[in-house]
Design an enzyme around this catalytic site. Structure first.
Site, PDB file in Angstrom:
ATOM      1  N   ASN A   1       0.804  -1.228   0.000  1.00 17.20           N
ATOM      2  CA  ASN A   1       0.000   0.000   0.000  1.00 17.20           C
ATOM      3  C   ASN A   1       0.836   1.278   0.000  1.00 17.20           C
ATOM      4  OD1 ASN A   1      -1.596  -2.039   2.216  1.00 17.20           O
ATOM      5  ND2 ASN A   1      -2.545  -1.572   0.256  1.00 17.20           N
TER       6      ASN A   1
ATOM      7  N   ILE B   1       1.130   6.824  -0.945  1.00 13.64           N
ATOM      8  CA  ILE B   1       0.400   6.001   0.023  1.00 13.64           C
ATOM      9  C   ILE B   1      -1.023   5.761  -0.439  1.00 13.64           C
ATOM     10  CG2 ILE B   1      -0.450   5.922   2.413  1.00 13.64           C
ATOM     11  CD1 ILE B   1       1.943   7.846   3.022  1.00 13.64           C
ATOM     12  N   CYS B   2      -1.465   4.521  -0.316  1.00 16.17           N
ATOM     13  CA  CYS B   2      -2.856   4.171  -0.590  1.00 16.17           C
ATOM     14  C   CYS B   2      -3.548   3.944   0.745  1.00 16.17           C
ATOM     15  CB  CYS B   2      -2.926   2.912  -1.448  1.00 16.17           C
ATOM     16  SG  CYS B   2      -4.617   2.408  -1.821  1.00 16.17           S
ATOM     17  N   LEU B   3      -4.285   4.963   1.161  1.00 20.78           N
ATOM     18  CA  LEU B   3      -5.057   4.898   2.390  1.00 20.78           C
ATOM     19  C   LEU B   3      -6.349   5.644   2.097  1.00 20.78           C
ATOM     20  CD1 LEU B   3      -5.185   4.096   5.406  1.00 20.78           C
ATOM     21  CD2 LEU B   3      -4.076   6.281   5.928  1.00 20.78           C
TER      22      LEU B   3
ATOM     23  N   LEU C   1      -1.354  -0.633  -4.093  1.00 17.93           N
ATOM     24  CA  LEU C   1      -0.781   0.448  -4.882  1.00 17.93           C
ATOM     25  C   LEU C   1       0.533  -0.047  -5.480  1.00 17.93           C
ATOM     26  CD1 LEU C   1      -0.882   3.401  -5.781  1.00 17.93           C
ATOM     27  CD2 LEU C   1       0.223   4.024  -3.622  1.00 17.93           C
TER      28      LEU C   1
END
EC number: 2.3.2.34
Length: 184
Positions: free
Chosen positions: A107, A114-116, A156
């Site tokens: 992620n 960042i994939c959040l 990601l």
């Protein structure tokens, strides 16, 4: 942090001395900065034990760093640095967050993206940013990327996720190698 809070109090107390209709930019405090004064105090009181926030300039609460040191899972024993910039339009838009530590994570890209979901300004599923969210949510979300929000199904960094699917032990070894070289 205390510096900005005391500045806000001084500015509020000194309003009566100003001439009505005039503006003095040194006395103006943005909505973002007023929110951050409260949120940073709340954040510091509720920081996860695995996190440490640092403010290079205590008068600029909109720019700070967060160190996450997971105490379990693949990333245990690493120390991961994040840079958090809170834009002027906060809390209508989310903070900009980047990972400064090179990491092998599904992620987080090696470039620090960042994939959040809560950092997304627009989200179809309703889990993205909302004005009701706070810095505490962001910090707890970043901390959770190393435990319960570690997501191999919607990555990601596709290479890291596929690596985990192919060979979990080799994935663990590569994570530990990255920690050894970049996250101490």
């Amino acid at each position: 942090m205390l510096t900005l809070a005391s500045k806000l109090k001084r500015d509020d107390g000194g309003k009566t001395g100003r001439v009505p209709g005039t503006s003095d930019s040194t006395h103006r405090v943005s909505i973002r900065d007023r929110l951050l004064t409260k949120e940073v105090a709340e954040l510091e009181a509720n920081l996860p034990s695995t996190c440490k926030a640092s403010f290079p300039d205590e008068d600029k609460l909109h720019h700070f760093q967060l160190a996450v040191s997971p105490d379990e899972g693949y990333y245990q024993s690493g120390r991961f640095q994040f840079e958090i910039d809170v834009p002027e339009a906060y809390n209508m838009v989310p903070p900009k967050v980047r990972c400064l530590t090179r990491i092998w994570h599904p992620n987080i890209t090696e470039n620090g993206e960042i994939c959040l979901s809560l950092l997304r300004e627009h989200s179809i599923d309703g889990t993205g940013w909302a004005p009701t969210r706070t810095l505490k949510d962001v910090v707890w979300g970043l901390n959770s990327l190393f435990t319960d929000l570690l997501n191999f199904d919607d990555p990601l960094n596709i290479d890291a996720a596929e690596h985990h699917l192919r060979d979990k032990e080799d994935f663990r070894n590569k994570v530990q190698d990255y920690i050894k070289h970049y996250a101490r």
